[in-house]
Design a protein around this motif. Structure first.
Motif, PDB file in Angstrom:
ATOM      1  N   PRO A 134      28.099  35.680 146.935  1.00 55.51           N
ATOM      2  CA  PRO A 134      29.219  36.168 146.137  1.00 55.51           C
ATOM      3  C   PRO A 134      30.261  35.095 145.837  1.00 55.51           C
ATOM      4  CG  PRO A 134      29.494  36.837 148.413  1.00 55.51           C
ATOM      5  CD  PRO A 134      28.181  36.127 148.341  1.00 55.51           C
ATOM      6  N   VAL A 135      30.915  35.283 144.693  1.00 57.41           N
ATOM      7  CA  VAL A 135      32.083  34.491 144.308  1.00 57.41           C
ATOM      8  C   VAL A 135      33.234  35.461 144.094  1.00 57.41           C
ATOM      9  CG1 VAL A 135      33.104  33.111 142.458  1.00 57.41           C
ATOM     10  CG2 VAL A 135      30.810  32.572 143.297  1.00 57.41           C
ATOM     11  N   HIS A 136      34.406  35.121 144.604  1.00 57.28           N
ATOM     12  CA  HIS A 136      35.581  35.971 144.458  1.00 57.28           C
ATOM     13  C   HIS A 136      36.479  35.459 143.344  1.00 57.28           C
ATOM     14  CE1 HIS A 136      39.950  36.629 145.595  1.00 57.28           C
ATOM     15  NE2 HIS A 136      39.528  37.831 145.234  1.00 57.28           N
ATOM     16  N   LEU A 137      36.895  36.374 142.463  1.00 51.69           N
ATOM     17  CA  LEU A 137      37.790  36.020 141.358  1.00 51.69           C
ATOM     18  C   LEU A 137      39.009  36.931 141.402  1.00 51.69           C
ATOM     19  CD1 LEU A 137      34.585  36.114 139.769  1.00 51.69           C
ATOM     20  CD2 LEU A 137      35.985  34.393 138.627  1.00 51.69           C
ATOM     21  N   ASP A 138      40.168  36.333 141.618  1.00 49.53           N
ATOM     22  CA  ASP A 138      41.433  37.064 141.599  1.00 49.53           C
ATOM     23  C   ASP A 138      41.929  37.117 140.154  1.00 49.53           C
ATOM     24  OD1 ASP A 138      42.976  38.510 143.347  1.00 49.53           O
ATOM     25  OD2 ASP A 138      44.277  36.838 143.918  1.00 49.53           O
ATOM     26  N   PHE A 139      42.282  38.314 139.692  1.00 49.08           N
ATOM     27  CA  PHE A 139      42.596  38.509 138.272  1.00 49.08           C
ATOM     28  C   PHE A 139      44.011  39.076 138.148  1.00 49.08           C
ATOM     29  CE2 PHE A 139      40.176  39.958 134.164  1.00 49.08           C
ATOM     30  CZ  PHE A 139      41.054  39.203 133.400  1.00 49.08           C
ATOM     31  N   PRO A 140      45.033  38.215 137.927  1.00 50.04           N
ATOM     32  CA  PRO A 140      46.404  38.700 137.810  1.00 50.04           C
ATOM     33  C   PRO A 140      46.564  39.668 136.639  1.00 50.04           C
ATOM     34  CG  PRO A 140      46.363  36.324 138.146  1.00 50.04           C
ATOM     35  CD  PRO A 140      44.962  36.750 137.866  1.00 50.04           C
ATOM     36  N   GLU A 141      47.409  40.657 136.833  1.00 53.70           N
ATOM     37  CA  GLU A 141      47.602  41.704 135.831  1.00 53.70           C
ATOM     38  C   GLU A 141      48.072  41.140 134.497  1.00 53.70           C
ATOM     39  OE1 GLU A 141      50.115  45.907 135.391  1.00 53.70           O
ATOM     40  OE2 GLU A 141      50.655  44.436 136.939  1.00 53.70           O
ATOM     41  N   ASP A 142      49.048  40.249 134.516  1.00 53.99           N
ATOM     42  CA  ASP A 142      49.577  39.733 133.257  1.00 53.99           C
ATOM     43  C   ASP A 142      48.572  38.831 132.552  1.00 53.99           C
ATOM     44  OD1 ASP A 142      49.780  37.735 135.136  1.00 53.99           O
ATOM     45  OD2 ASP A 142      51.894  37.287 134.782  1.00 53.99           O
ATOM     46  N   LEU A 143      47.730  38.139 133.310  1.00 52.15           N
ATOM     47  CA  LEU A 143      46.714  37.298 132.699  1.00 52.15           C
ATOM     48  C   LEU A 143      45.695  38.153 131.941  1.00 52.15           C
ATOM     49  CD1 LEU A 143      45.537  34.354 132.489  1.00 52.15           C
ATOM     50  CD2 LEU A 143      44.008  35.034 134.345  1.00 52.15           C
ATOM     51  N   ALA A 144      45.334  39.306 132.506  1.00 55.88           N
ATOM     52  CA  ALA A 144      44.384  40.199 131.843  1.00 55.88           C
ATOM     53  C   ALA A 144      44.908  40.631 130.478  1.00 55.88           C
ATOM     54  CB  ALA A 144      44.102  41.414 132.718  1.00 55.88           C
ATOM     55  N   GLU A 145      46.216  40.798 130.373  1.00 52.70           N
ATOM     56  CA  GLU A 145      46.824  41.270 129.124  1.00 52.70           C
ATOM     57  C   GLU A 145      46.971  40.155 128.086  1.00 52.70           C
ATOM     58  OE1 GLU A 145      47.694  44.234 128.241  1.00 52.70           O
ATOM     59  OE2 GLU A 145      47.861  45.442 130.061  1.00 52.70           O
ATOM     60  N   GLU A 146      47.120  38.920 128.555  1.00 52.77           N
ATOM     61  CA  GLU A 146      47.404  37.787 127.654  1.00 52.77           C
ATOM     62  C   GLU A 146      46.308  37.594 126.618  1.00 52.77           C
ATOM     63  OE1 GLU A 146      47.971  34.017 129.487  1.00 52.77           O
ATOM     64  OE2 GLU A 146      49.867  34.592 130.423  1.00 52.77           O
ATOM     65  N   LEU A 147      46.718  37.201 125.400  1.00 51.19           N
ATOM     66  CA  LEU A 147      45.770  36.831 124.367  1.00 51.19           C
ATOM     67  C   LEU A 147      45.415  35.351 124.514  1.00 51.19           C
ATOM     68  CD1 LEU A 147      47.240  38.673 121.236  1.00 51.19           C
ATOM     69  CD2 LEU A 147      45.462  39.445 122.828  1.00 51.19           C
ATOM     70  N   SER A 148      44.187  35.027 124.141  1.00 50.29           N
ATOM     71  CA  SER A 148      43.712  33.658 124.346  1.00 50.29           C
ATOM     72  C   SER A 148      42.983  33.157 123.113  1.00 50.29           C
ATOM     73  CB  SER A 148      42.766  33.609 125.550  1.00 50.29           C
ATOM     74  OG  SER A 148      42.161  32.334 125.660  1.00 50.29           O
ATOM     75  N   ALA A 149      43.099  31.861 122.863  1.00 49.88           N
ATOM     76  CA  ALA A 149      42.395  31.225 121.751  1.00 49.88           C
ATOM     77  C   ALA A 149      41.139  30.503 122.229  1.00 49.88           C
ATOM     78  CB  ALA A 149      43.325  30.245 121.048  1.00 49.88           C
ATOM     79  N   GLU A 150      40.741  30.733 123.472  1.00 55.06           N
ATOM     80  CA  GLU A 150      39.536  30.076 124.004  1.00 55.06           C
ATOM     81  C   GLU A 150      38.317  30.404 123.147  1.00 55.06           C
ATOM     82  OE1 GLU A 150      38.665  29.672 128.334  1.00 55.06           O
ATOM     83  OE2 GLU A 150      40.312  31.103 128.533  1.00 55.06           O
ATOM     84  N   VAL A 151      37.396  29.431 123.041  1.00 57.37           N
ATOM     85  CA  VAL A 151      36.170  29.632 122.264  1.00 57.37           C
ATOM     86  C   VAL A 151      34.992  29.803 123.224  1.00 57.37           C
ATOM     87  CG1 VAL A 151      36.976  28.402 120.242  1.00 57.37           C
ATOM     88  CG2 VAL A 151      35.829  27.144 122.064  1.00 57.37           C
ATOM     89  N   ASN A 152      34.068  30.680 122.827  1.00 61.56           N
ATOM     90  CA  ASN A 152      32.988  31.033 123.747  1.00 61.56           C
ATOM     91  C   ASN A 152      31.916  29.967 123.881  1.00 61.56           C
ATOM     92  OD1 ASN A 152      31.575  31.247 121.374  1.00 61.56           O
ATOM     93  ND2 ASN A 152      31.468  33.481 121.382  1.00 61.56           N
ATOM     94  N   GLY A 153      31.999  28.914 123.087  1.00 61.05           N
ATOM     95  CA  GLY A 153      31.006  27.856 123.231  1.00 61.05           C
ATOM     96  C   GLY A 153      31.053  27.198 124.592  1.00 61.05           C
ATOM     97  N   GLU A 154      32.155  27.387 125.311  1.00 61.58           N
ATOM     98  CA  GLU A 154      32.288  26.777 126.633  1.00 61.58           C
ATOM     99  C   GLU A 154      31.516  27.534 127.710  1.00 61.58           C
ATOM    100  OE1 GLU A 154      36.388  25.943 127.696  1.00 61.58           O
ATOM    101  OE2 GLU A 154      36.941  26.031 125.582  1.00 61.58           O
ATOM    102  N   PHE A 155      31.035  28.740 127.378  1.00 64.01           N
ATOM    103  CA  PHE A 155      30.355  29.538 128.400  1.00 64.01           C
ATOM    104  C   PHE A 155      28.843  29.487 128.199  1.00 64.01           C
ATOM    105  CE2 PHE A 155      28.663  33.429 130.316  1.00 64.01           C
ATOM    106  CZ  PHE A 155      29.174  33.296 131.595  1.00 64.01           C
ATOM    107  N   ASN A 156      28.208  28.650 129.007  1.00 66.10           N
ATOM    108  CA  ASN A 156      26.751  28.535 128.974  1.00 66.10           C
ATOM    109  C   ASN A 156      26.269  28.203 130.379  1.00 66.10           C
ATOM    110  OD1 ASN A 156      24.109  28.343 128.051  1.00 66.10           O
ATOM    111  ND2 ASN A 156      24.327  26.176 127.521  1.00 66.10           N
ATOM    112  N   PRO A 157      26.322  29.190 131.283  1.00 61.13           N
ATOM    113  CA  PRO A 157      26.009  28.902 132.688  1.00 61.13           C
ATOM    114  C   PRO A 157      24.571  28.450 132.884  1.00 61.13           C
ATOM    115  CG  PRO A 157      26.187  31.269 132.318  1.00 61.13           C
ATOM    116  CD  PRO A 157      26.657  30.603 131.067  1.00 61.13           C
ATOM    117  N   PHE A 158      24.418  27.428 133.689  1.00 63.54           N
ATOM    118  CA  PHE A 158      23.088  26.895 133.985  1.00 63.54           C
ATOM    119  C   PHE A 158      23.074  26.471 135.447  1.00 63.54           C
ATOM    120  CE2 PHE A 158      19.752  23.635 134.059  1.00 63.54           C
ATOM    121  CZ  PHE A 158      18.713  24.351 133.453  1.00 63.54           C
ATOM    122  N   PRO A 159      22.589  27.366 136.346  1.00 59.62           N
ATOM    123  CA  PRO A 159      22.589  27.036 137.775  1.00 59.62           C
ATOM    124  C   PRO A 159      21.797  25.774 138.052  1.00 59.62           C
ATOM    125  CG  PRO A 159      22.058  29.353 137.409  1.00 59.62           C
ATOM    126  CD  PRO A 159      22.026  28.681 136.064  1.00 59.62           C
TER     127      PRO A 159
END
Length: 533
Positions: A152-177
Motif C-alpha cells: 500500500p501507498v498512503h495519500l493524504d488529501f487536504p480538503e481545500d486541495l480537492a476543491e482547487e482547480l488545476s491546469a495540470e496536463v494528463n500527459g504526465e501520468f503514465n505509470p510504469f512499475p
C-alpha cells in the motif's frame, strides 16, 4: 480546468482501479463527488477497516491497485487495520485519507493528527497530495504500490486541495512499475548442481507464487523431477491437492505429521517463499541449505546456509529449470499417498457431534470447482489450511501475513464484486463475525449473493486451546452465553441455523442457489480443535 479531485479520479481510471471502498466525511466529500458519474465507483462500507480489506482483495485478485478512503482522525485510524493487511500480505493498494485544509496545518484542531506518521510503518510510501503535482505524485504512488514486493501507498488529501482547480496536463501520468531484475542464467547451473548433489531435495512455495503467473511452469517442473512440495497457507492451489507430490501446508493443523514426511530433507528449494507467513527458522533445520528463487533476496537468520539465490521473474526462472534433465533423488514417493491419508485421517477424527470438519467437507463437495472460499482467522483456519482442496490457484483468499480476524466478511463481498460470475462463500468464526457483522449490511444493500458461514461454538477457540495447553484458566474467551438465541436475520440477510450436517448441507445448497446474501450459523462442537491444532 478541473479540480484536483477530478484529476485523482482520472488517474485511478487509468491505473485500472474500478472501485474506491470507503466512508464519507466532510473533508472527503469533494473527492466522492468527483467519482459520481465516472468509471470509478465509490462503494460505501460500514467501517473503514473493511474498506482496507476490500481494497486489498481487489488488488490481489486483479493485479491493479485497490483503493480505499477515510475521513481524517478516527476514520484514518480505523482504516489502518485493512491497510496493514495489504502491507504484510503484499497487495497494491492506494489508501486515501482526508485532511483539514492547509490553513489548519500545525494547529490544534478537532480530529486532526499526523496521518503520515500514522501510516509510515504500514505502507511503502506516504505522501500528501500537492497543488500542481497531482499527476506525478499519483504516478509514483501507482508505481510504488505495484513494484515488487507490492504493497500500500498512503495519500493524504487536504480538503481545500480537492476543491482547487488545476491546469495540470494528463500527459504526465503514465505509470510504469520498474521491471524485475534480469537473473544470471549461470545461476541456474549452480541450482542444478545443488539439486543433483542432494539426496532429499524439497520444494517449498509461498505467496509470491500467487502473483508470478507461473503455476503451469511450477507444476511442470515438480512433475518432471517428481519433487515433493510443501506450501504456505496463501500459496494453496499452486500445486494440485490430489495426484501430485504435495506433502502438506507448513505451519498449520497437524504440522507434525507434515514434518514426518519431509524429515530427511537435505536441501530446500524455496520458490516464491515469503517468510511473512511462516519463518524458515520455524520448520527448516539449521544444517539444511536453502536455495532462494524469488523476486527479492532471502530473509533468514544468521547461521543458515544459502548457497544460491536467483532473483528475478519467477516464471522465467522456472522455464529455465524445466529444461533441466531429470533430477534423481531418494524420496520414497510411493509412501506419499499413505502419508496424505494419515494426515487426512488426523484432520477428520470420528466425532459424534456436528464438527467443523464435517461442515468443511460438505462445503467442498457442494461448492463448484471454480468457487471462491474466503477464510477468516481463527481455529478453523488451521483445519482449512490442510483439509480444503482449493482446486486451483485464485480460489482461496485468506489473511496470513497480517493474519487479521474480521477479514472474511468484507473480503468475500469484494471478491464477488470482482468475480460476479463465480460463487463466493466465507467461513468465519463467531469472534471474527462479531467484529465485522455490520458489513453484512453492505452485501444486502448492494444485493451481493455471498454465503456467509459462521462456525458458532461460543468461544475464541484457538485461544482456548492455547490456554488449555499451558494449563491456564479458561478466562476471557467466552463470546456467547449458553442461553444465546440466534436472530432470524442480520440487516435483512436471512439467517439459517444448522445443528446437524444434513441441515447444513441443505442450507448451503440453498444459499448458493439464491440471489441474496445469506448467513448460515453452523452450531459446531469445537472439541476436535484440541487434537487437530
Amino acid at each position: 480546468m478541473r479540480s484536483h479531485a477530478e484529476i485523482v479520479v482520472e488517474t485511478l481510471e487509468k491505473a485500472g482501479t474500478k472501485y474506491v471502498f470507503g466512508y464519507p466525511g466532510g473533508q472527503n466529500a469533494r473527492f466522492i463527488e468527483a467519482m459520481h458519474g465516472s468509471k470509478v465507483e465509490f462503494v460505501l462500507v460500514t467501517q473503514e477497516a473493511c474498506a482496507g480489506f476490500m481494497a486489498d482483495v481487489y488488488g490481489r485478485m486483479t493485479g491493479k491497485p485497490g483503493a480505499c478512503l477515510s475521513t481524517l482522525g478516527p476514520g484514518a485510524t480505523n482504516m489502518t487495520t485493512g491497510v496493514g493487511n495489504a502491507f504484510l500480505d503484499r497487495v497494491p493498494v492506494l489508501a486515501f485519507t482526508a485532511q483539514m485544509g492547509k490553513v489548519w496545518k500545525g494547529r490544534t484542531v478537532q480530529m486532526q493528527i499526523d496521518h503520515q506518521k500514522l501510516y509510515a510503518p504500514i505502507t511503502k510510501w506516504t505522501v500528501e497530495l500537492e497543488s500542481g503535482k497531482v499527476y506525478p505524485i499519483m504516478k509514483k504512488a501507482v508505481e510504488t504500490a505495484l513494484a515488487e514486493q507490492p504493497g500500500p501507498v498512503h495519500l493524504d488529501f487536504p480538503e481545500d486541495l480537492a476543491e482547487e482547480l488545476s491546469a495540470e496536463v494528463n500527459g504526465e501520468f503514465n505509470p510504469f512499475p520498474p521491471p524485475l531484475p534480469s537473473f544470471d542464467p549461470k545461476a541456474l547451473g549452480r541450482v542444478e548442481d545443488l539439486l543433483r548433489n542432494a539426496r532429499y531435495p524439497l520444494v517449498a512455495i509461498g505467496l509470491t507464487m500467487n502473483r508470478a503467473g507461473a503455476t503451469r511452469e511450477l507444476r511442470e517442473f515438480v512433475d518432471k523431477h517428481r519433487l515433493p512440495v510443501v506450501t504456505t497457507l496463501m500459496a494453496k492451489g499452486q500445486i494440485a491437492e490430489e495426484g501430485s507430490q504435495l506433502v502438506g501446508v507448513v505451519g498449520r493443523a497437524r504440522r507434525d505429521i507434515v514434518a514426518e514426511y519431509y524429515k530427511p530433507v537435505d536441501l530446500v528449494l524455496a520458490i516464491g517463499y515469503d517468510p511473512v507467513e511462516f519463518n524458515y527458522e520455524d520448520w527448516v533445520r539449521k544444517d539444511v541449505p536453502v536455495i532462494n528463487i524469488n523476486t527479492v533476496p532471502i530473509d533468514i537468520a544468521g547461521g543458515y546456509s544459502v548457497p544460491c539465490q536467483v532473483i528475478g521473474d519467477i516464471r522465467d526462472i522456472l522455464k529455465g529449470l524445466v529444461k533441466l534433465a531429470k533430477i534423481e533423488h531418494q524420496w520414497d514417493l510411493k509412501a506419499l499417498p499413505a502419508h496424505r491419508k494419515k494426515l487426512y485421517d488426523a484432520l477428520t477424527p470420528t466425532q459424534k457431534n456436528f464438527s467443523p470438519h464435517h461442515a468443511l467437507l460438505a462445503m467442498r463437495e457442494i461448492l463448484p470447482a471454480d468457487g471462491i472460499l474466503v477464510a477468516d482467522v481463527g481455529a478453523h483456519t488451521h483445519i482449512i489450511g490442510q483439509l480444503w482442496d482449493t482446486r486451483g490457484p485464485g480460489n482461496f483468499l485468506v489473511s496470513n501475513g497480517w493474519s487479521s480476524m474480521g477479514f472474511a466478511i468484507p473480503a468475500a463481498i469484494a471478491a464477488k464484486l470482482v468475480k460476479p460470475e463465480r460463487p463466493v462463500t466465507a467461513v468465519v468464526g463467531d469472534g471474527g463475525f462479531l467484529m465485522k457483522v455490520g458489513e453484512i449490511n453492505t452485501a444486502v444493500r448492494l444485493k451481493i449473493p455471498v454465503v456467509f458461514v459462521v462456525f458458532r461454538d461460543r468461544f475464541l477457540s484457538l485461544i482456548k486451546v492455547k490456554q488449555s495447553r499451558k494449563e491456564f484458566h479458561r478466562y476471557g474467551v467466552e463470546l456467547l452465553g449458553s442461553d444465546y438465541a440466534p436472530s432470524d436475520n442480520f440487516f435483512g440477510a436471512k439467517v439459517v441455523v444448522a445443528r446437524e450436517e444434513e441441515e447444513f448441507r441443505d442450507a448451503f445448497n440453498r444459499g448458493l442457489e439464491g440471489k441474496q446474501p445469506v448467513v448460515i450459523e453452523a452450531v459446531v462442537d469445537p472439541t476436535e480443535y484440541d487434537v487437530i491444532i
